[in-house]
Enzyme design. Structure first.
Site, PDB file in Angstrom:
ATOM      1  CB  CYS A   4      -0.917  -0.007   1.221  1.00 30.87           C
ATOM      2  SG  CYS A   4      -1.913   1.487   1.407  1.00 30.87           S
ATOM      3  CB  CYS A  29       0.401   1.656   4.295  1.00 35.16           C
ATOM      4  SG  CYS A  29      -1.347   1.187   4.204  1.00 35.16           S
TER       5      CYS A  29
END
Length: 335
Positions: free
Chosen positions: A60, A63
């Site tokens: 991600c 993230c």
């Protein structure tokens, strides 16, 4: 000549110093992360004290952008009197299901077992203000079946855990073994059908063990008793209907007899009234005749023969008219 010799010497000394510094930095241990990884075995630690959790995935990009901010926030955790943890949803799909994580990254605040969703940016300043200013008090907590500690979310965690294992198995087939994806799908379809048949067989065996069938003779007796009971019930209903019909007929007959008797009584009463009226009229006629005779005796010679015979004739006509009217009235009543 001397200057040309000094330049290589200085360059060599600088390279030696840089190499020595690099060796010293390599020899130093890496700084330990203050973020505590959370798993299915130790996630209950967040039920006590104050925590901030981050759900992320290695692939991600969002993230990865918040990793440094999260590390800085964890370093100041002792100052803020808060513990900081992180959950890898790839390695721990059960926890992602327990917290019902649908977007990444996802942040949660926990205070003595009460969970709240943090929807702000993952920047250190915002996270610090969220804790210091206690902004979490204005956020609605996850209560009831939404709470990660509830029975519903425990079941959701089991489902996500099973799906994660299936996903890892699919990657093992397609990546490690190099099996085509459609072969993996066929395998899972067949496995699902076999599992369903196996569970159905187990349920049948359990029902056969705990639900003992009745003997054949007893079942036949039960059927016979049931059939006889139904026949008796039908006969009783039929008898009751016949009794109702008989009672209705008797009531109708009694009502007809009563009507006839009432009519006879009414006729007798009418006849008695007619007789009484005739007697009364006869008495009236007799009285009038006697009156006329007395008048004739008193007034002998003063009244003419025409007047003397006219009065009795008139009274007789009046009486006859009254009798006729009475008879016609009785006839109308009778009809």
């Amino acid at each position: 000549m001397t200057g040309g010799f000094c330049v290589p010497v200085l360059l060599a000394a600088w390279l030696a110093a840089a190499a020595a510094e690099g060796l010293e930095q390599a020899a130093l241990p890496a700084e330990e992360s203050r973020v505590q990884p959370m798993t299915a075995s130790n996630w209950t630690l967040v039920m006590e004290g104050e925590w901030m959790l981050k759900f992320y995935a290695p692939w991600c990009p969002s993230c990865q952008q918040t990793d440094s901010e999260w590390e800085t926030f964890a370093k100041n955790g002792e100052t803020l009197q808060i513990s900081v943890g992180k959950v890898d949803v790839i390695q721990e799909p059960g926890l992602s299901g327990r917290f019902f994580v649908t977007t990444l990254p996802a942040f949660f605040h926990a205070k003595d077992g009460i969970f709240r969703r943090y929807r702000g940016p993952g920047i250190y300043e915002d996270l610090q203000n969220y804790i210091l200013e206690k902004k979490w008090q204005s956020v609605e907590p996850l209560t009831g079946w939404k709470s990660p500690a509830s029975l519903t979310m425990s079941g959701m965690a089991g489902l996500f855990s099973i799906s994660g294992k299936i996903w890892h198995l699919h990657n093992y087939f397609t990546v490690t073994l190099g099996i085509p994806a459609w072969c993996s799908y066929v395998f899972f379809v067949i496995a699902t059908l076999v599992f369903g048949l196996f569970m159905g067989l187990i349920l049948v065996v359990i029902s056969e063990c705990f639900c003992v069938p009745l003997p054949r003779a007893s079942s036949e007796r039960c059927e016979q008793e049931q059939s006889t009971g139904e026949a008796q019930g039908a006969e009783q209903l039929q008898d009751a209907e016949e009794e109702k019909d008989d009672s209705n007929e008797e009531e109708n007959k009694d009502s007809l007899v009563d009507d006839e008797e009432e009519k006879e009584d009414i006729g007798d009463e009418d006849e008695g009234e007619e007789d009484e009226e005739e007697d009364n009229l006869a008495g009236i006629m007799a009285e009038e005749r006697s009156d006329t005779n007395e008048r004739a005796v008193v007034k002998e010679g003063s009244v003419s023969p025409k007047e003397d015979g006219a009065h009795p004739a008139d009274t007789q006509d009046v009486v006859e008219d009254a009798l006729r009217q009475r008879k016609s009235q009785n006839a109308n009543k009778g009809s």
